[in-house]
Structures are given as C-alpha cells and as structure tokens.
Design a protein around this motif. Structure first.
Motif, PDB file in Angstrom:
ATOM      1  N   ALA A 128      50.692 100.118  29.188  1.00 13.33           N
ATOM      2  CA  ALA A 128      49.522 100.906  29.921  1.00 13.33           C
ATOM      3  C   ALA A 128      48.612 101.392  28.653  1.00 13.33           C
ATOM      4  O   ALA A 128      47.547 101.687  28.753  1.00 13.33           O
ATOM      5  CB  ALA A 128      49.955 101.986  30.692  1.00 13.33           C
ATOM      6  N   LEU A 129      49.256 101.569  27.588  1.00 12.95           N
ATOM      7  CA  LEU A 129      48.572 102.250  26.354  1.00 12.95           C
ATOM      8  C   LEU A 129      47.854 101.116  25.540  1.00 12.95           C
ATOM      9  O   LEU A 129      47.140 101.417  24.751  1.00 12.95           O
ATOM     10  CB  LEU A 129      49.500 103.295  25.494  1.00 12.95           C
ATOM     11  CG  LEU A 129      50.091 104.335  26.198  1.00 12.95           C
ATOM     12  CD1 LEU A 129      50.840 105.035  25.311  1.00 12.95           C
ATOM     13  CD2 LEU A 129      48.855 105.347  26.717  1.00 12.95           C
ATOM     14  N   GLY A 130      48.178 100.096  26.006  1.00 14.23           N
ATOM     15  CA  GLY A 130      47.538  98.703  25.358  1.00 14.23           C
ATOM     16  C   GLY A 130      48.425  98.061  24.238  1.00 14.23           C
ATOM     17  O   GLY A 130      47.925  97.464  23.442  1.00 14.23           O
ATOM     18  N   LEU A 131      50.003  98.587  24.429  1.00 12.28           N
ATOM     19  CA  LEU A 131      50.546  98.177  23.328  1.00 12.28           C
ATOM     20  C   LEU A 131      51.777  97.553  23.611  1.00 12.28           C
ATOM     21  O   LEU A 131      52.881  98.144  23.958  1.00 12.28           O
ATOM     22  CB  LEU A 131      50.903  99.197  22.489  1.00 12.28           C
ATOM     23  CG  LEU A 131      49.735  99.645  21.579  1.00 12.28           C
ATOM     24  CD1 LEU A 131      50.582 101.233  20.818  1.00 12.28           C
ATOM     25  CD2 LEU A 131      49.465  98.832  20.350  1.00 12.28           C
ATOM     26  N   GLY A 132      51.745  96.235  24.216  1.00  9.46           N
ATOM     27  CA  GLY A 132      52.940  95.549  24.821  1.00  9.46           C
ATOM     28  C   GLY A 132      53.434  94.726  23.827  1.00  9.46           C
ATOM     29  O   GLY A 132      53.060  94.719  22.424  1.00  9.46           O
ATOM     30  N   PRO A 133      54.410  93.561  24.285  1.00  8.79           N
ATOM     31  CA  PRO A 133      55.178  92.677  23.341  1.00  8.79           C
ATOM     32  C   PRO A 133      54.120  91.980  22.375  1.00  8.79           C
ATOM     33  O   PRO A 133      54.198  91.756  20.996  1.00  8.79           O
ATOM     34  CB  PRO A 133      56.154  91.997  24.162  1.00  8.79           C
ATOM     35  CG  PRO A 133      56.331  92.850  25.333  1.00  8.79           C
ATOM     36  CD  PRO A 133      55.106  93.662  25.553  1.00  8.79           C
ATOM     37  N   ALA A 134      53.081  91.561  22.997  1.00  3.17           N
ATOM     38  CA  ALA A 134      52.141  90.549  22.199  1.00  3.17           C
ATOM     39  C   ALA A 134      51.455  91.353  21.326  1.00  3.17           C
ATOM     40  O   ALA A 134      51.340  90.865  19.968  1.00  3.17           O
ATOM     41  CB  ALA A 134      51.022  90.143  23.364  1.00  3.17           C
ATOM     42  N   GLN A 135      51.175  92.535  21.385  1.00  2.00           N
ATOM     43  CA  GLN A 135      50.470  93.398  20.423  1.00  2.00           C
ATOM     44  C   GLN A 135      51.255  93.954  19.036  1.00  2.00           C
ATOM     45  O   GLN A 135      50.843  93.844  18.079  1.00  2.00           O
ATOM     46  CB  GLN A 135      49.627  94.752  20.911  1.00  2.00           C
ATOM     47  CG  GLN A 135      48.584  94.606  21.782  1.00  2.00           C
ATOM     48  CD  GLN A 135      48.709  93.894  23.279  1.00  2.00           C
ATOM     49  OE1 GLN A 135      50.174  94.260  23.829  1.00  2.00           O
ATOM     50  NE2 GLN A 135      48.033  93.131  23.775  1.00  2.00           N
ATOM     51  N   TYR A 136      52.779  93.953  19.361  1.00  2.00           N
ATOM     52  CA  TYR A 136      53.693  94.263  18.657  1.00  2.00           C
ATOM     53  C   TYR A 136      53.950  92.910  17.688  1.00  2.00           C
ATOM     54  O   TYR A 136      53.796  93.048  16.409  1.00  2.00           O
ATOM     55  CB  TYR A 136      54.885  94.493  19.226  1.00  2.00           C
ATOM     56  CG  TYR A 136      55.297  95.799  19.718  1.00  2.00           C
ATOM     57  CD1 TYR A 136      54.347  96.650  20.163  1.00  2.00           C
ATOM     58  CD2 TYR A 136      56.652  96.379  19.552  1.00  2.00           C
ATOM     59  CE1 TYR A 136      54.503  98.110  20.689  1.00  2.00           C
ATOM     60  CE2 TYR A 136      56.929  97.743  19.825  1.00  2.00           C
ATOM     61  CZ  TYR A 136      55.895  98.493  20.500  1.00  2.00           C
ATOM     62  OH  TYR A 136      56.108  99.706  20.696  1.00  2.00           O
ATOM     63  N   GLU A 137      53.762  91.834  18.252  1.00  2.00           N
ATOM     64  CA  GLU A 137      53.811  90.514  17.581  1.00  2.00           C
ATOM     65  C   GLU A 137      52.532  90.410  16.644  1.00  2.00           C
ATOM     66  O   GLU A 137      52.693  89.906  15.454  1.00  2.00           O
ATOM     67  CB  GLU A 137      54.039  89.218  18.569  1.00  2.00           C
ATOM     68  CG  GLU A 137      55.627  89.142  18.864  1.00  2.00           C
ATOM     69  CD  GLU A 137      56.485  88.625  17.710  1.00  2.00           C
ATOM     70  OE1 GLU A 137      55.842  87.892  16.895  1.00  2.00           O
ATOM     71  OE2 GLU A 137      57.448  88.681  18.136  1.00  2.00           O
ATOM     72  N   ALA A 138      51.528  90.453  17.101  1.00  2.00           N
ATOM     73  CA  ALA A 138      50.267  90.483  16.475  1.00  2.00           C
ATOM     74  C   ALA A 138      50.246  91.248  15.092  1.00  2.00           C
ATOM     75  O   ALA A 138      49.801  90.777  14.145  1.00  2.00           O
ATOM     76  CB  ALA A 138      49.106  90.564  17.347  1.00  2.00           C
ATOM     77  N   LEU A 139      50.821  92.625  15.540  1.00  2.00           N
ATOM     78  CA  LEU A 139      50.496  93.522  14.253  1.00  2.00           C
ATOM     79  C   LEU A 139      51.917  93.308  13.329  1.00  2.00           C
ATOM     80  O   LEU A 139      51.760  94.125  12.405  1.00  2.00           O
ATOM     81  CB  LEU A 139      50.412  94.868  15.118  1.00  2.00           C
ATOM     82  CG  LEU A 139      49.167  94.957  15.665  1.00  2.00           C
ATOM     83  CD1 LEU A 139      48.791  96.115  16.578  1.00  2.00           C
ATOM     84  CD2 LEU A 139      47.930  95.102  14.737  1.00  2.00           C
ATOM     85  N   GLY A 140      52.684  92.754  13.847  1.00  2.00           N
ATOM     86  CA  GLY A 140      53.976  92.354  12.937  1.00  2.00           C
ATOM     87  C   GLY A 140      55.002  93.884  12.638  1.00  2.00           C
ATOM     88  O   GLY A 140      55.780  93.897  12.032  1.00  2.00           O
ATOM     89  N   HIS A 141      54.673  94.507  13.788  1.00  2.00           N
ATOM     90  CA  HIS A 141      55.474  96.025  13.786  1.00  2.00           C
ATOM     91  C   HIS A 141      56.066  96.111  15.063  1.00  2.00           C
ATOM     92  O   HIS A 141      55.341  95.648  16.251  1.00  2.00           O
ATOM     93  CB  HIS A 141      54.503  97.122  13.163  1.00  2.00           C
ATOM     94  CG  HIS A 141      54.086  97.041  11.926  1.00  2.00           C
ATOM     95  ND1 HIS A 141      53.374  96.296  11.379  1.00  2.00           N
ATOM     96  CD2 HIS A 141      54.797  97.977  10.793  1.00  2.00           C
ATOM     97  CE1 HIS A 141      53.411  96.419   9.964  1.00  2.00           C
ATOM     98  NE2 HIS A 141      53.959  97.474   9.800  1.00  2.00           N
ATOM     99  N   GLY A 142      56.502  97.249  15.271  1.00  2.00           N
ATOM    100  CA  GLY A 142      57.544  97.433  16.814  1.00  2.00           C
ATOM    101  C   GLY A 142      58.001  98.792  16.356  1.00  2.00           C
ATOM    102  O   GLY A 142      58.474  99.267  15.427  1.00  2.00           O
ATOM    103  N   MET A 143      58.231  99.438  17.745  1.00  2.00           N
ATOM    104  CA  MET A 143      59.036 100.806  17.723  1.00  2.00           C
ATOM    105  C   MET A 143      60.558 100.272  17.995  1.00  2.00           C
ATOM    106  O   MET A 143      60.630  99.851  19.134  1.00  2.00           O
ATOM    107  CB  MET A 143      58.289 101.780  18.610  1.00  2.00           C
ATOM    108  CG  MET A 143      56.875 101.981  17.997  1.00  2.00           C
ATOM    109  SD  MET A 143      56.683 102.638  16.466  1.00  2.00           S
ATOM    110  CE  MET A 143      57.650 103.979  16.622  1.00  2.00           C
TER     111      MET A 143
END
Length: 148
Positions: A48-63
C-alpha cells in the motif's frame, strides 16, 4: 460487532477468518499461523506504501526480520473473524520497527500483539545496507507519532 480500541491511530488493516488449516491439536489457532499473519499484514501495508516485492527486486534491497516479539493474549478458534492491524513506529536509514495488534471482531478483544525489528539488506550480498531513498521516503512518512 464491538468497537475496536486500537493501540495506535490509523492502522493498516487486513481481515482474516480462522480456517480448518489454522487449527492445531489444542483446537485453537496454531502459533505459527500468527507469524504468517504478521508477514501478510506487513506486506499488505508495504505494498500500500508502494513497496512490494517487485520494487524490492528492482532496487536490489529488502527489509528482513532481525527480531520478533510475540504476545499471545487469547486463543482464537475456527470461524473467528479477526482484524489484523499494523503500524510503523520507527524508521531510520537502516531499520524499521513495526507493531501489530490482532482483534476478534465479535467481541473487540485483542487476541495478539507483536513487534518486529527489520533491517535493510542488499539482496544479492545478503549484507546490511542503508535503505534506498525510495524505501526511506515511503517508510518514514508512514511512521506514526509516538504517544507516551
């Protein structure tokens, strides 16, 4: 339905119903299921904040989780309808803290509370790294004000 008394204002909510597969030998929801629900509501909020799995992959980072604190208050049983709530309570360039409160809709009882401490990692290297600006902007903007 009883009015729900949330621990903090403006929770992100997810509704679930206790199903057969959630029930253990003690005839209540297995503790491991609550852990899955933590992940489910946390991801729903992050998306909902705009940070799903696709964004994690694209940015190469995750929580990733560093520590959970889980408090089981009351048992839940087959057919119970629950509202899962989560809030971000802290964010800095490396870490997040998320709080949870699960409430049974029928009587408004809080059945579970939890906290998770997350750290940001570089997905490829698996090492702790500063959050990308997109992470920090979205997550820090969603942190609730602390009430003493």
């Amino acid at each position: 339905m009883t009015a729900i008394q949330w621990d903090h204002p403006h929770p992100h909510l997810l509704n679930v119903t206790v199903q057969d597969q959630h029930i253990d030998l003690m005839r209540h929801t297995n503790n491991v299921v609550y852990l899955q629900w933590l992940e489910d509501v946390a991801w729903a909020h992050s998306i909902a904040l705009g940070l799903g799995p696709a964004q994690y992959e694209a940015l190469g980072h995750g929580m990733v989780v560093r520590q959970h604190e889980l408090t089981y208050i009351q048992a839940t049983r087959l057919g119970d309808e629950l509202v899962l709530a989560t809030w971000l309570t802290h964010a800095d360039k490396l870490t997040l803290q998320r709080h949870y409160q699960f409430v049974r809709q029928a009587d408004g009882a809080t059945v579970f509370r939890g906290k998770t401490h997350f750290v940001c990692v570089d997905i490829a290297q698996g090492k702790v790294r500063r959050m990308p600006e997109a992470f920090f902007s979205a997550y820090s903007a969603a942190v609730i004000p602390q009430v003493s």
